[in-house]
Scaffold this motif. Structure first.
Motif, PDB file in Angstrom:
ATOM      1  N   ARG B 173      18.361 -41.272 -12.257  1.00  0.00           N
ATOM      2  CA  ARG B 173      18.851 -40.759 -11.122  1.00  0.00           C
ATOM      3  C   ARG B 173      18.527 -40.043  -9.895  1.00  0.00           C
ATOM      4  NH1 ARG B 173      25.179 -42.498 -10.600  1.00  0.00           N
ATOM      5  NH2 ARG B 173      25.273 -43.517 -13.192  1.00  0.00           N
ATOM      6  N   GLU B 174      17.331 -39.685  -9.575  1.00  0.00           N
ATOM      7  CA  GLU B 174      16.689 -39.283  -8.599  1.00  0.00           C
ATOM      8  C   GLU B 174      15.962 -39.559  -7.751  1.00  0.00           C
ATOM      9  OE1 GLU B 174      15.218 -34.602 -10.732  1.00  0.00           O
ATOM     10  OE2 GLU B 174      17.639 -34.378 -10.900  1.00  0.00           O
ATOM     11  N   VAL B 175      16.006 -40.095  -7.687  1.00  0.00           N
ATOM     12  CA  VAL B 175      14.824 -41.796  -7.093  1.00  0.00           C
ATOM     13  C   VAL B 175      14.171 -40.881  -5.455  1.00  0.00           C
ATOM     14  CG1 VAL B 175      15.275 -43.857  -5.908  1.00  0.00           C
ATOM     15  CG2 VAL B 175      16.565 -43.491  -7.649  1.00  0.00           C
ATOM     16  N   ARG B 176      13.535 -40.892  -6.081  1.00  0.00           N
ATOM     17  CA  ARG B 176      12.426 -39.955  -4.821  1.00  0.00           C
ATOM     18  C   ARG B 176      11.275 -40.948  -4.360  1.00  0.00           C
ATOM     19  NH1 ARG B 176      14.040 -34.879  -5.980  1.00  0.00           N
ATOM     20  NH2 ARG B 176      16.370 -34.719  -5.296  1.00  0.00           N
ATOM     21  N   VAL B 177      10.781 -40.716  -3.377  1.00  0.00           N
ATOM     22  CA  VAL B 177       9.093 -40.933  -3.223  1.00  0.00           C
ATOM     23  C   VAL B 177       8.392 -40.474  -4.249  1.00  0.00           C
ATOM     24  CG1 VAL B 177       6.897 -41.851  -1.823  1.00  0.00           C
ATOM     25  CG2 VAL B 177       9.616 -41.933  -0.742  1.00  0.00           C
ATOM     26  N   PRO B 178       7.504 -41.248  -5.492  1.00  0.00           N
ATOM     27  CA  PRO B 178       6.687 -40.657  -6.203  1.00  0.00           C
ATOM     28  C   PRO B 178       5.883 -40.339  -5.480  1.00  0.00           C
ATOM     29  CG  PRO B 178       6.697 -42.784  -6.552  1.00  0.00           C
ATOM     30  CD  PRO B 178       7.799 -42.505  -5.786  1.00  0.00           C
ATOM     31  N   ARG B 179       4.991 -39.627  -6.335  1.00  0.00           N
ATOM     32  CA  ARG B 179       3.328 -39.297  -6.285  1.00  0.00           C
ATOM     33  C   ARG B 179       2.386 -40.010  -6.600  1.00  0.00           C
ATOM     34  NH1 ARG B 179       4.610 -32.438  -8.677  1.00  0.00           N
ATOM     35  NH2 ARG B 179       6.210 -31.929  -6.982  1.00  0.00           N
ATOM     36  N   TRP B 180       1.443 -40.096  -5.882  1.00  0.00           N
ATOM     37  CA  TRP B 180       0.502 -40.500  -6.079  1.00  0.00           C
ATOM     38  C   TRP B 180      -0.450 -40.571  -6.928  1.00  0.00           C
ATOM     39  CZ3 TRP B 180      -2.103 -45.515  -5.454  1.00  0.00           C
ATOM     40  CH2 TRP B 180      -3.186 -45.223  -5.916  1.00  0.00           C
ATOM     41  N   LEU B 181      -0.614 -40.301  -7.645  1.00  0.00           N
ATOM     42  CA  LEU B 181      -1.082 -38.990  -9.170  1.00  0.00           C
ATOM     43  C   LEU B 181      -0.163 -39.419 -10.708  1.00  0.00           C
ATOM     44  CD1 LEU B 181      -2.650 -37.398 -11.085  1.00  0.00           C
ATOM     45  CD2 LEU B 181      -1.599 -35.553 -10.841  1.00  0.00           C
ATOM     46  N   ASP B 182       1.632 -40.267 -10.568  1.00  0.00           N
ATOM     47  CA  ASP B 182       1.996 -39.883 -11.402  1.00  0.00           C
ATOM     48  C   ASP B 182       2.297 -41.374 -11.342  1.00  0.00           C
ATOM     49  OD1 ASP B 182       2.640 -37.270 -11.595  1.00  0.00           O
ATOM     50  OD2 ASP B 182       4.275 -37.562 -10.364  1.00  0.00           O
ATOM     51  N   VAL B 183       2.209 -41.999 -10.133  1.00  0.00           N
ATOM     52  CA  VAL B 183       1.980 -43.559 -10.740  1.00  0.00           C
ATOM     53  C   VAL B 183       0.857 -43.786 -11.169  1.00  0.00           C
ATOM     54  CG1 VAL B 183       1.700 -45.399  -9.268  1.00  0.00           C
ATOM     55  CG2 VAL B 183       3.403 -43.828  -8.193  1.00  0.00           C
ATOM     56  N   SER B 184      -0.491 -43.043 -11.082  1.00  0.00           N
ATOM     57  CA  SER B 184      -1.543 -43.737 -11.400  1.00  0.00           C
ATOM     58  C   SER B 184      -1.613 -43.148 -12.711  1.00  0.00           C
ATOM     59  CB  SER B 184      -3.025 -42.876 -10.710  1.00  0.00           C
ATOM     60  OG  SER B 184      -4.456 -43.596 -10.918  1.00  0.00           O
ATOM     61  N   ALA B 185      -1.609 -42.175 -13.201  1.00  0.00           N
ATOM     62  CA  ALA B 185      -1.473 -42.212 -14.416  1.00  0.00           C
ATOM     63  C   ALA B 185      -0.440 -42.206 -15.681  1.00  0.00           C
ATOM     64  CB  ALA B 185      -0.852 -39.622 -14.759  1.00  0.00           C
ATOM     65  N   ALA B 186       0.503 -43.418 -15.340  1.00  0.00           N
ATOM     66  CA  ALA B 186       1.274 -44.197 -15.688  1.00  0.00           C
ATOM     67  C   ALA B 186       1.035 -45.535 -15.593  1.00  0.00           C
ATOM     68  CB  ALA B 186       3.038 -43.863 -15.113  1.00  0.00           C
ATOM     69  N   SER B 187       0.390 -45.641 -15.507  1.00  0.00           N
ATOM     70  CA  SER B 187      -0.342 -47.442 -15.144  1.00  0.00           C
ATOM     71  C   SER B 187      -1.485 -47.193 -16.049  1.00  0.00           C
ATOM     72  CB  SER B 187      -0.864 -47.443 -14.046  1.00  0.00           C
ATOM     73  OG  SER B 187      -2.702 -46.794 -13.091  1.00  0.00           O
ATOM     74  N   TYR B 188      -1.856 -45.986 -16.598  1.00  0.00           N
ATOM     75  CA  TYR B 188      -3.218 -45.828 -17.423  1.00  0.00           C
ATOM     76  C   TYR B 188      -2.579 -46.818 -19.063  1.00  0.00           C
ATOM     77  CZ  TYR B 188      -7.372 -43.971 -20.694  1.00  0.00           C
ATOM     78  OH  TYR B 188      -8.275 -43.956 -21.043  1.00  0.00           O
ATOM     79  N   VAL B 189      -1.397 -46.795 -19.422  1.00  0.00           N
ATOM     80  CA  VAL B 189      -1.141 -47.310 -20.282  1.00  0.00           C
ATOM     81  C   VAL B 189      -1.153 -48.459 -20.753  1.00  0.00           C
ATOM     82  CG1 VAL B 189       1.137 -45.459 -21.122  1.00  0.00           C
ATOM     83  CG2 VAL B 189       1.285 -47.273 -19.449  1.00  0.00           C
ATOM     84  N   TYR B 190      -1.075 -49.249 -19.121  1.00  0.00           N
ATOM     85  CA  TYR B 190      -1.718 -50.906 -19.106  1.00  0.00           C
ATOM     86  C   TYR B 190      -3.255 -51.321 -19.379  1.00  0.00           C
ATOM     87  CZ  TYR B 190       3.204 -50.111 -17.729  1.00  0.00           C
ATOM     88  OH  TYR B 190       4.637 -49.537 -17.649  1.00  0.00           O
ATOM     89  N   ALA B 191      -3.814 -50.000 -18.880  1.00  0.00           N
ATOM     90  CA  ALA B 191      -5.350 -50.385 -19.186  1.00  0.00           C
ATOM     91  C   ALA B 191      -6.058 -50.740 -20.065  1.00  0.00           C
ATOM     92  CB  ALA B 191      -5.671 -49.145 -18.546  1.00  0.00           C
ATOM     93  N   GLY B 192      -5.399 -50.943 -20.868  1.00  0.00           N
ATOM     94  CA  GLY B 192      -6.021 -51.526 -22.426  1.00  0.00           C
ATOM     95  C   GLY B 192      -6.997 -52.819 -22.024  1.00  0.00           C
TER      96      GLY B 192
END
Lengths: 366, 391
Positions: B173-192
């Motif tokens: 529920r803590e909706v905030r504007v996320p950090r760039w690093l987090d988005v980028s790091a989380a996208s790594y799991v799709y990079a296979g």
């Protein structure tokens, strides 16, 4: 050509592996398995902690009553330091990978913050996250000395009692190391520990719960309240109680008991509501005058009173082992709402709705 | 080869990184809209996967290096290939560091990490040299062996008593504007999927693109679960205490009526297997990217190497094997040294830098790929005509 390269690589790997076994690897007969660790207050100013290790002595065949163990004790300023000292008192390397019990002496828990005592245990990689943590009364050393004749493996009876795999007793609260640590940090959810009392050389009793806030021990519950807390937390539904007026014994059906908590923010501030739904049987009833519907009403009143009294004690001591605060924070997250909850908790109104159905009275109709 | 191998590439990357670096980086900023970051990364990952699926369908049985070489001038293609080879090399290396560290900390307690990393390097180097089809078969086999262990982790966690879902909801529920690093790091799991930059050479691309979209969406759902479980197990605050949140979460897993009460070791071994597989895949791609830089006249060279003088034979051997030399030198000289000298915190810092450039690098690679396709098609009009008539 390829085959030769393959072979040489393989042989190289083998040789390399052989070099590895030099310093770090120890055979199992050079290790001693610590199965329980106890931390007590020593009373000494300079070395305030007394650490007791219970080391299992392996036997070739397991027979009842032949559990052999070794207790080692040393004092220290810190847990790690005392254990370091203990390793010079034993011929083998101490192995903590089978440590399943962590006992904290009662007097130590009363004077020292729980987080400081637990630090070594959750910092060490070897110690299981599912080790059982308990408070020892009068002290950890005494409880570790208890040697029940039914035991085959040292401390096994305590494992089965404390982790819920053995006795279904509703008085025993399970608390694993990872759970204690998360409760130490989680806002709106406080740690609790079961209290193991050494009754004699061969027996113990676990029927009380010690409650902590984020710092220290605040409250100990009597057996009756301990049982009810376990029920409200949802850990056990195997509860029963006596209703004094009719001298009856009410046994709740563990498969159908439910305690639902709701926390919300109303106009008058925070409020919480417990909806209890109990199905159960009357196991014994010495006075049989009143009708069943009236008895049901009386049981409901007893349950309501029990719940309100327990919650009142928790609120007064400002401990929250049930997680009312966490429930509130999950609906209204944020730093301000945490402060609001801290302020409101001791006096917040808690409504208790009880619905009891007596669906079984044994051979007898009423 | 059949397109099913793509799923293995996806899964290996998901599990290796869903447990490895990514959770800690995300959990450190758990009060800064991390679930928004995970959701955004899902979108980004999905978009990039779908776009690259479209790209790879345009270049059947071709790998990215040869596409770039066919479309760009040689020096430019060389630079591009070296840059992206380095990306793959670093990705694999970061994974290897974590494997060695976790293995020496939790599995082989007391064994020096440098010894362990040397053994893993030996294994990885050897495995990275396998021919590409065999590498894919080996990947399939090892993944099938390790996969049940990871499923065990999920099942044990989901059936665990006392999961704090409230903590998850609290962060959700803590909706905030996320950090760039987090988005980028989380996208790594799709990079296979991007490993197809090399494997597209042998994996047939006769699958519909929507399959890929659905698979990535599925990976996203799985990852949400993977990300939420340590929070539910360790609590929303205590989860940030640990170096390796998922490893500590696994340490808290208990299966009451199982032969092994503690699910930790099976899960740990499963993770380590998969992470090593991931490193092997990455280093394999690196090796073949470099190999594609050597001029391709294998038959002629081999013939000359069998006859010619010693100097010639050496030169031709060097010409064929220099990528292996580069990888071996790097693996045996650089990797253990860095692992020995750098504390794990510094390696984490490096991984942060690497994660921060991940999405731009992926977009850059895709853009270059698309541009190369356009250029190639424009330069060879005949080819284009043939395709249009063929279709």
């Amino acid at each position: 050509m390829r085959k030769r390269t393959l072979c040489s690589l393989f042989i190289g790997a083998l040789l390399f592996g052989a070099c590895l076994s030099g310093c770090a690897y120890k055979d199992i007969d050079k290790r001693s398995f610590v199965i329980a660790v106890g931390v007590d207050a020593s009373g000494d100013k300079k070395k305030p902690l007394r650490v007791t290790l219970k080391i299992a002595i392996p036997t070739s065949d397991i027979k009842s009553g032949e559990n052999r163990f070794l207790l080692l004790t040393a004092d220290g300023e810190l847990v790690a330091e005392a254990i370091h000292r203990l390793s010079s008192m034993h011929e083998n390397a101490l192995d903590f990978s089978h440590t399943k019990l962590i006992f904290i002496g009662r007097s130590l828990a009363e004077e020292k913050p729980l987080r400081e005592i637990m630090d070594w245990f959750y910092r060490m990689e070897t110690i299981q996250g599912i080790a059982l943590v308990a408070l020892a009364d009068p002290n950890a050393n005494k409880v570790l000395k208890v040697n029940p004749p039914s035991e085959r493996i040292p401390s096994n009876s305590l494992f089965t009692a404390l982790d819920g795999s053995g006795t279904p007793s509703p008085y025993i609260a399970q608390s694993f190391l990872f759970d204690v640590v998360r409760r130490l940090y989680e806002p709106g959810l406080d740690p609790y520990l079961p209290i193991v009392r050494a009754k004699s050389e061969i027996g113990y009793q676990i029927d009380r719960i010690a409650l902590f806030d984020k710092q220290k021990m605040r409250l100990t519950l009597n057996p009756e309240d301990s049982e009810w807390l376990n029920f409200l937390r949802g850990e056990t539904s195997n509860v029963d109680f006596t209703s004094g007026k009719d001298k009856l014994y009410f046994q709740v059906d563990p498969n159908r008991a439910k305690a639902v908590l709701r926390v919300a923010q109303g106009e008058g501030g925070l409020w919480a509501r417990f909806d209890l739904r109990l199905y159960g049987s009357i196991d014994e009833r010495q006075k049989t005058g009143t009708s069943l519907s009236r008895v049901t009403k009386e049981i409901e009143a007893v349950v309501k009173e029990k719940t309100e009294r327990l919650l009142g004690r928790l609120q007064k001591a400002e401990v929250d082992p049930i997680g009312i605060g966490l429930r509130y924070l999950s609906a209204y997250p944020g730093e301000t709402s945490y402060r609001k909850y801290r302020r409101a908790y001791p006096t917040m109104p808690v409504e208790v709705n009880v619905q009891v159905t007596v669906y079984e009275t044994g051979n007898v109709i009423r | 080869m059949q397109p099913r191998f793509i799923y293995y590439l996806l899964l290996v990357n998901l599990f290796a990184n869903g447990i490895g670096y990514v959770p800690r980086i995300l959990l450190e900023s758990r009060h800064h809209g991390v679930f928004v970051a995970v959701a955004l990364a899902w979108l980004v990952g999905w978009a990039i996967t779908t776009a690259s699926a479209m790209l790879f369908k345009r270049i059947p049985n071709t790998d990215m290096p040869s596409l770039w070489q066919s479309a760009f001038p040689k020096p430019l293609a060389g630079i591009i290939i070296v840059v992206f080879a380095a990306e793959w090399l670093i990705a694999g290396t970061l994974n290897l560091f974590l494997v060695a560290e976790i293995s020496s900390k939790y599995l082989n307690i007391g064994t020096p990490g440098t010894d362990i990393i040397l053994l893993f390097i030996l294994l990885t180097l050897f495995a990275a040299h396998i021919e590409t089809p065999k590498a894919l078969f080996a990947l399939e086999l090892s993944l099938i062996i390790s996969f049940p262990l990871v499923v065990l982790a999920l099942l044990a966690a989901l059936t665990q008593q006392g999961l704090l879902w409230e903590s998850v909801f609290r962060l959700l529920r803590e909706v905030r504007v996320p950090r760039w690093l987090d988005v980028s790091a989380a996208s790594y799991v799709y990079a296979g999927y991007l490993n197809l930059a090399w494997f597209n050479r042998i994996v047939t691309s006769d699958y519909p693109i929507r399959w890929m979209s659905i698979a990535t969406a599925g990976v996203g759902v799985l990852y949400m679960l993977f990300f939420a479980l340590p929070i539910a197990l360790l609590g929303s605050e205590a989860v940030a205490l640990y170096h390796y949140p998922w490893i500590n979460a696994a340490n808290a897993l208990r299966i009451e009526h199982a032969p092994l009460e503690r699910a930790f070791y099976p899960v740990l071994i499963g993770y380590l297997n998969i992470a090593v597989l991931n490193t092997i895949v990455h280093w394999h791609v690196f090796l073949n990217f470099l190999r594609s830089l050597s001029p391709k006249q294998p038959t002629q060279r081999r013939a000359s190497s069998e006859k010619g003088s010693i100097g010639e034979r050496l030169r031709s051997a060097f010409g064929r094997h220099w990528p292996s030399g580069v990888l071996s030198a790097y693996a045996f000289l650089v990797v253990p040294g860095v692992f020995r000298e750098w504390p794990m915190e510094l390696i984490y810092q490096t991984s942060r830098l690497w994660f921060a450039q991940l999405i731009p690098a992926e977009l850059f690679a895709l853009g270059l790929g698309a541009w190369a396709v356009v250029r190639r098609d424009r330069s060879s009009g005949t080819k284009r005509r043939r395709r249009s008539t063929g279709a």
